[in-house]
Design a protein around this motif. Structure first.
Motif, PDB file in Angstrom:
ATOM      1  N   PHE A   1       1.376   4.848   1.090  1.00 31.30           N
ATOM      2  CA  PHE A   1       0.899   5.715   2.165  1.00 31.30           C
ATOM      3  C   PHE A   1       1.391   7.121   1.954  1.00 31.30           C
ATOM      4  CE2 PHE A   1       0.349   1.628   4.218  1.00 31.30           C
ATOM      5  CZ  PHE A   1      -0.820   1.796   4.954  1.00 31.30           C
TER       6      PHE A   1
ATOM      7  N   ILE B   1      -6.268  -1.221   7.272  1.00 29.06           N
ATOM      8  CA  ILE B   1      -6.173  -0.930   5.846  1.00 29.06           C
ATOM      9  C   ILE B   1      -5.298  -1.963   5.159  1.00 29.06           C
ATOM     10  CG2 ILE B   1      -5.334   0.733   4.157  1.00 29.06           C
ATOM     11  CD1 ILE B   1      -6.120   2.957   6.099  1.00 29.06           C
TER      12      ILE B   1
ATOM     13  N   VAL C   1       0.839  -1.194   0.000  1.00 29.69           N
ATOM     14  CA  VAL C   1       0.000   0.000   0.000  1.00 29.69           C
ATOM     15  C   VAL C   1       0.868   1.236   0.000  1.00 29.69           C
ATOM     16  CG1 VAL C   1      -1.819   1.260   1.207  1.00 29.69           C
ATOM     17  CG2 VAL C   1      -1.774  -1.248   1.289  1.00 29.69           C
TER      18      VAL C   1
ATOM     19  N   GLN D   1      -7.789   7.835   5.402  1.00 30.90           N
ATOM     20  CA  GLN D   1      -8.583   7.552   4.216  1.00 30.90           C
ATOM     21  C   GLN D   1      -7.885   6.519   3.352  1.00 30.90           C
ATOM     22  OE1 GLN D   1      -9.515  11.068   2.047  1.00 30.90           O
ATOM     23  NE2 GLN D   1     -10.660  10.004   0.442  1.00 30.90           N
ATOM     24  N   ASP D   2      -8.687   5.595   2.793  1.00 33.44           N
ATOM     25  CA  ASP D   2      -8.116   4.622   1.849  1.00 33.44           C
ATOM     26  C   ASP D   2      -9.075   4.455   0.696  1.00 33.44           C
ATOM     27  OD1 ASP D   2      -9.868   2.112   2.062  1.00 33.44           O
ATOM     28  OD2 ASP D   2      -9.411   2.473   4.185  1.00 33.44           O
ATOM     29  N   ASN D   3      -8.568   3.782  -0.363  1.00 33.39           N
ATOM     30  CA  ASN D   3      -9.413   3.542  -1.530  1.00 33.39           C
ATOM     31  C   ASN D   3      -9.732   2.069  -1.688  1.00 33.39           C
ATOM     32  OD1 ASN D   3      -6.951   2.593  -2.264  1.00 33.39           O
ATOM     33  ND2 ASN D   3      -6.738   3.782  -4.166  1.00 33.39           N
ATOM     34  N   GLY D   4      -9.865   1.401  -0.513  1.00 34.80           N
ATOM     35  CA  GLY D   4     -10.111  -0.041  -0.530  1.00 34.80           C
ATOM     36  C   GLY D   4     -11.568  -0.385  -0.781  1.00 34.80           C
TER      37      GLY D   4
ATOM     38  N   ALA E   1      -6.518  -2.047  -0.284  1.00 35.47           N
ATOM     39  CA  ALA E   1      -6.357  -0.696  -0.817  1.00 35.47           C
ATOM     40  C   ALA E   1      -5.051  -0.572  -1.577  1.00 35.47           C
ATOM     41  CB  ALA E   1      -6.407   0.312   0.315  1.00 35.47           C
TER      42      ALA E   1
ATOM     43  N   SER F   1      -3.851   2.692  -2.048  1.00 32.12           N
ATOM     44  CA  SER F   1      -3.211   3.826  -1.386  1.00 32.12           C
ATOM     45  C   SER F   1      -4.011   4.213  -0.164  1.00 32.12           C
ATOM     46  CB  SER F   1      -3.098   5.016  -2.333  1.00 32.12           C
ATOM     47  OG  SER F   1      -4.405   5.454  -2.728  1.00 32.12           O
ATOM     48  N   ALA F   2      -3.347   4.934   0.730  1.00 33.54           N
ATOM     49  CA  ALA F   2      -3.984   5.438   1.946  1.00 33.54           C
ATOM     50  C   ALA F   2      -3.297   6.733   2.341  1.00 33.54           C
ATOM     51  CB  ALA F   2      -3.914   4.407   3.065  1.00 33.54           C
ATOM     52  N   LYS F   3      -3.990   7.506   3.147  1.00 38.15           N
ATOM     53  CA  LYS F   3      -3.441   8.810   3.533  1.00 38.15           C
ATOM     54  C   LYS F   3      -3.822   9.120   4.968  1.00 38.15           C
ATOM     55  CE  LYS F   3      -3.298  13.674   2.177  1.00 38.15           C
ATOM     56  NZ  LYS F   3      -3.814  14.695   1.245  1.00 38.15           N
TER      57      LYS F   3
ATOM     58  N   GLY G   1     -14.073   3.162  -0.757  1.00 36.73           N
ATOM     59  CA  GLY G   1     -13.102   3.211   0.313  1.00 36.73           C
ATOM     60  C   GLY G   1     -13.715   3.596   1.636  1.00 36.73           C
TER      61      GLY G   1
END
Length: 989
Positions: A883, A913, A881, A938-941, A919, A921-923, A980
């Motif tokens: 990050f 996550i 992932v 936040q993630d896009n999973g 996911a 990516s994550a932030k 996500g």
């Protein structure tokens, strides 16, 4: 109860006659005495059965009082088996009553207070053997009682302290006496006994005189009856007695102990109504000394009233009472009660200066006939002849070709040498005064007419003004206007004036016109010529205008405050104006402009007076016709009836919780103190009975009531108001009297009523319930808060212990396993075993990773911001992932424990996550605001179901997250879907 008004020409002094029986509440069938208390209420005593006293059957004694509307029963304190044959009331001068009950076995005597309903037993003198009450006589302050003692009879005085004083022995036969009269004088007693006659006793009991028929001026007859004085009355300072068996009325002279024929005139058998002069009751005195005499007249009674010091002022009246057994009156000017078996009759007398005639007919015209006789024309029942001196009315029969003829719609009656001119519904008629034959001149219905010498001028509807020539006996047209709708007609200053639907029309010898008047034509009503004021015309809204002469303009002279149509205007000899309206007769004082209104209560037959029906006699007397009845009076004698009076409680019935039954109060003294009534919630029944008291004049009383500020409502059941289930609340009940025009008079009754509500429906019960709910809610909330606090404390303690245990394990791993691995690595390096070195190094790094995960040493060494950067860097390096990070420095904002909790929250979220989100990516974003720290992860999973996670018993991640946030007093919001997941944290600082 049946009220009768205007029964016949014999009862013109009667306002109403009412008959009462058991259906009306009268429980005394055999009425043996009538008496009046100080308030003027009628008291009735006797036996329940209307068959009279029985020797073999049970006789039930009864005592009632009557308020003019309702009968009220008072329980006599005797045993139910006590069976008297006589129950009599005797009124004392102080307003108390003696009540005697005479039976075949024993007698009882009570002192009774009608205001409190208290009975006080009076013990008869103690004698050897039996003692019986023969009779009682109350004379002013003295009370005398005759007692049979075995074979002897004695006269006693009953003193005010209820002690007995034996006076002397009476002459009787075998000790069984029947006393008609015992009258005390200064120096002797006059006694009438059924078997021994009329005797005069000295105060010591010596017989002074025994009267015989010769003493009364009568011839002694063979086998004559024993003399008896059956009735006694006081009139004009003398004692008068009725001698039994049609012997007449005699006056007693106490000074000479002698008799003379009474000057009190009684009806004789020559009277067409009288069939028998004497009956069970012949004469009575009222409370003021006035006298009423009763003569049997077939199935009726002829009543003569004579007033003290005033002579015979009342006309004789006939009433429907066949077998009179008793009578009583408090004031003969106002009312009289007559008793028969099973029936009580109440007569209310008129006390006005107005004579009423033909009360069942609508009157249309009146004319002087001859002497004291006057012709009255009715709307549909022909003519009647009235004699105002004899106060009589008789039909004035008419005939047409020998057949009875009844003219209708009469608008005028005029007498001439030829006969009586009048009209009927088809034209003019002439009546032959000798034969009463009618000559008809059929032409057209007449609406108004004026006698003008040798002609009659008249008007009609949609017709010209006409004249009827009395000589030629023909009808002639006068006006060119052939569509006049005439209401009234008058001749003034040589011209004829007609009030019409189109205005005021004037006609004079071929000249005709409409006069300008200051009112709309639809208001115009009647016309009248006044010698003082000129031509008067009235309106249907109560205005009167005058035209002084032909050239003057109409002038408003009067407006009725009640705006009632005015039917007639006339003047009296004192130059006052009178207006007969549809709402009473108005007297108008021209000088002071004072207005006085007279109505039915003041003696008139009806409040609505008719048009065309007025006549003024030469001596100033006035005939006024109404829609019901003809009235005759002299204006100077007419007085406004001052009624006075007040409404009082006569009975109060309500539910009593203590006795669990309805309680009834009828005692005057107790009712006088009642100002407030409280009704229990269980039964809000209330019945009150009311009656007028203290009326200065007899009148028809209408009573109304209202609750609080509601509308006035008529009392439908006479004198009674009943509420079966009064709504809960506070009420002010008002009861008032009104006259025939609805005008209140007298003093109102006011009663405060508190109808209680069930406690569970009251405000206080609601408040109590609310307090109880608050207390219980507070208790459960407090218990829940305690449980939650305890749970939070447990969770926090558990997390703290967990962190402490992690720290210990981390330290142990570092200090023992870590050191051992370092030693093993050094040994592997020394032996140059590269594979061993590689394996040991990997194991050592894994132990160090576990140690860092168990307790992030960098957090305590470098701070929270650096620890989070290190965490992100590690995850970015060691996972697939990507990050990103945006961190503001938040070091120093939290204490060590809070930093650790915040670190664990973010660590858990990032690990999730990596493990579950799939996911790319994550932030992590951290922003420091003024009083709070905002954290966004936040993630896009693939997202997850928040509800399922919260309900899952195997998932502790969200629960731990929420618990740690609660420890930080922060808020968490999670949004998750196909695009996500976003975790937002707000932590106050």
């Amino acid at each position: 109860m049946v009220p009768l008004f205007g029964q016949s020409y014999n009862d013109k002094d009667i306002l109403s006659v009412q008959h009462f029986n058991v259906q009306d509440g009268l429980e005394v069938g055999d009425i043996q005495s009538l008496a009046f208390d100080n308030a003027g209420w009628l008291w009735i005593s006797g036996l329940e059965s209307d068959l009279g006293a029985s020797t073999f059957l049970q006789n039930t004694p009864k005592l009632q009082w009557f308020d003019g509307y309702n009968f009220h029963t008072v329980a006599i304190p005797v045993d139910d088996k006590f069976s008297p044959r006589v129950v009599n009331l005797y009124e004392r001068s102080d307003g108390l009553f003696y009540l005697s009950l005479i039976s075949n076995h024993s007698d009882k005597l009570f002192l009774f207070d009608p205001s409190t309903l208290d009975f006080k037993p009076i013990t008869l003198p103690t004698v050897v053997g039996r003692i019986d009450i023969a009779n009682m006589f109350v004379q002013k302050e003295d009370t005398f009682i005759v007692l049979d003692e075995g074979e002897e009879t004695y006269l006693y005085r009953l003193n005010s302290d209820l002690s007995f004083e034996k006076l002397f022995k009476l002459h009787t036969e075998s000790g069984q006496s029947y006393l008609y009269q015992v009258i005390a004088f200064n120096d002797h007693f006059l006694v009438s006994e059924a078997r021994v006659g009329v005797i005069v006793y000295a105060p010591n009991g010596d017989i002074l005189k025994v009267f015989n028929y010769e003493d009364f001026g009568l011839k002694k007859a063979t086998n004559s009856e024993v003399m008896a004085l059956v009735d006694h009355f006081w009139f004009e300072d003398a004692h008068h007695f009725v001698l039994k068996y049609d012997k007449g009325v005699y006056e007693y002279h106490e000074q000479t102990m002698s008799w003379s024929q009474s000057e009190f005139e009684i009806p004789s058998l020559t009277d067409p109504h009288v069939t028998s002069l004497f009956q069970s009751r012949n004469a009575i005195n009222d409370s003021f000394g006035n006298v009423a005499w009763f003569s049997k007249a077939g199935n009726q009674n002829l009543i003569k009233r004579e007033y003290l010091q005033q002579g015979n002022q009342a006309a004789r009246v006939l009433v429907d009472v066949k077998d009179l057994i008793n009578a009583g009156s408090h004031d003969l000017h106002k009312e009289l009660y007559l008793a028969e078996l099973g029936r009580l009759t109440r007569i209310v007398f008129k006390n006005t200066s107005v004579n009423n005639f033909l009360e069942d007919y609508s009157i249309r015209s009146i004319a002087h006939y001859r002497g004291n006789q006057y012709l009255a024309a009715t709307e549909a029942n022909g003519l009647f002849l009235i004699n105002i001196e004899k106060n009589t009315v008789e039909q004035y029969p008419l005939f047409s070709n020998g057949q009875p003829f009844f003219p209708s719609e009469i608008r005028g009656v005029f007498l001439s040498g030829e006969g009586v001119w009048t009209n009927y519904n088809e034209g003019i008629i002439l009546i032959d005064t000798a034969t009463h034959e009618v000559e008809r001149f059929r032409h057209y219905p007449i609406s108004a007419m004026v006698d003008d010498g040798d002609r009659i001028v008249y008007g009609a509807t949609y017709f010209p003004l006409m004249e009827f020539d009395k000589t030629d006996r023909v009808n002639k047209v006068l006006s060119k206007n052939d569509s006049l709708r005439v209401l009234d007609l008058a001749k003034f200053d040589g011209s004829f004036y007609a009030s019409t639907v189109d205005g005021l029309f004037k006609y004079n010898d071929g000249h005709e016109t409409f006069i300008d008047i200051p009112i709309s034509s639809d208001k115009l009503m009647m016309l009248r010529v006044s010698t003082q004021l000129g031509l008067l015309f009235t309106t249907n809204d109560g205005r009167v205008y005058r035209i002084k002469d032909e050239g003057s303009k109409p002038e408003l002279i009067f407006t009725d405050p009640a705006a009632s149509p005015i039917a007639t205007v006339f003047e009296d000899k004192e130059n006052n104006l009178w207006f007969a309206t549809f709402a009473g007769l108005i007297k108008y004082y021209i000088g002071s402009k004072e207005v006085q209104r007279f109505i039915e209560d003041d003696g008139f037959s009806n409040n609505e007076f008719n048009r065309y029906s007025f006549l003024q006699t030469e001596d100033g007397g006035v005939f006024l016709g109404a829609i019901r009845g003809l009235n005759f009076f002299h204006p100077k004698d007419l007085k406004k009836l001052e009624k006075g009076g007040e409404v009082v409680l006569t009975s109060l019935t309500y539910f009593d919780n203590k006795s669990n039954t309805n309680t009834n109060i009828t005692a005057h003294a107790e009712l006088a103190d009642v100002k407030d009534v409280s009704l229990p919630a269980e039964n809000k029944f209330l019945r009150i009975q009311v009656a007028p008291v203290g009326l200065t004049q007899p009148t028809q009383v209408i009573m109304e009531f209202k609750l609080n500020d509601g509308e006035w409502l008529p009392i439908k059941q006479p004198g009674e108001i009943q509420f079966n289930n009064l709504g809960a609340g506070q009420y002010l009940l008002k009861v008032r009297m009104v006259d025939s025009e609805g005008t209140p008079f007298g003093k109102d009754l006011m009663l405060n009523i508190h109808a209680k509500e069930f406690f569970y429906r009251t405000f206080w019960f609601g408040l109590l319930c609310l307090l109880l709910v608050v207390v219980i809610s507070y208790y459960f909330i407090r218990q829940a808060n305690k449980a939650r606090a305890l749970g939070q404390h447990y969770s926090r303690s558990l997390l703290k212990v967990q962190e402490e245990e992690r720290m210990r394990i981390s330290r142990d791993l570092h200090d023992s396993v870590g050191q051992q691995l370092i030693l093993l690595k050094n040994q592997a390096n020394a032996s140059r075993d590269q594979q061993m070195v590689k394996n040991v190094s990997a194991t050592l790094e894994e132990v160090r990773s576990i140690t860092r995960n168990l307790h992030p040493v960098v957090l305590s060494r470098l701070g929270l911001t650096a620890a989070l950067e290190e965490l992100i860097r590690k995850l970015d390096e060691n996972t697939e992932v990507f990050f990103a990070i945006e961190l503001e420095n938040i070091d120093g904002l939290f204490d060590a424990e809070e930093e650790l909790n915040l670190y664990r929250i973010i660590q858990e979220a990032l690990n999730n996550i990596v493990k579950h989100a799939n996911a790319v990516s994550a932030k992590l974003t951290i922003v420091h605001k003024k009083n709070k720290v905002l954290i966004n992860i936040q993630d896009n999973g693939k997202g997850f179901s928040i509800e399922d996670e919260q309900q899952s018993s195997s998932s502790l991640g969200l629960k731990t997250l929420q618990e740690r946030m609660a420890m930080l007093k922060g808020k968490v919001r999670i949004e998750s879907g196909d695009l996500g997941t976003i975790i937002s944290l707000i932590i106050p600082k």
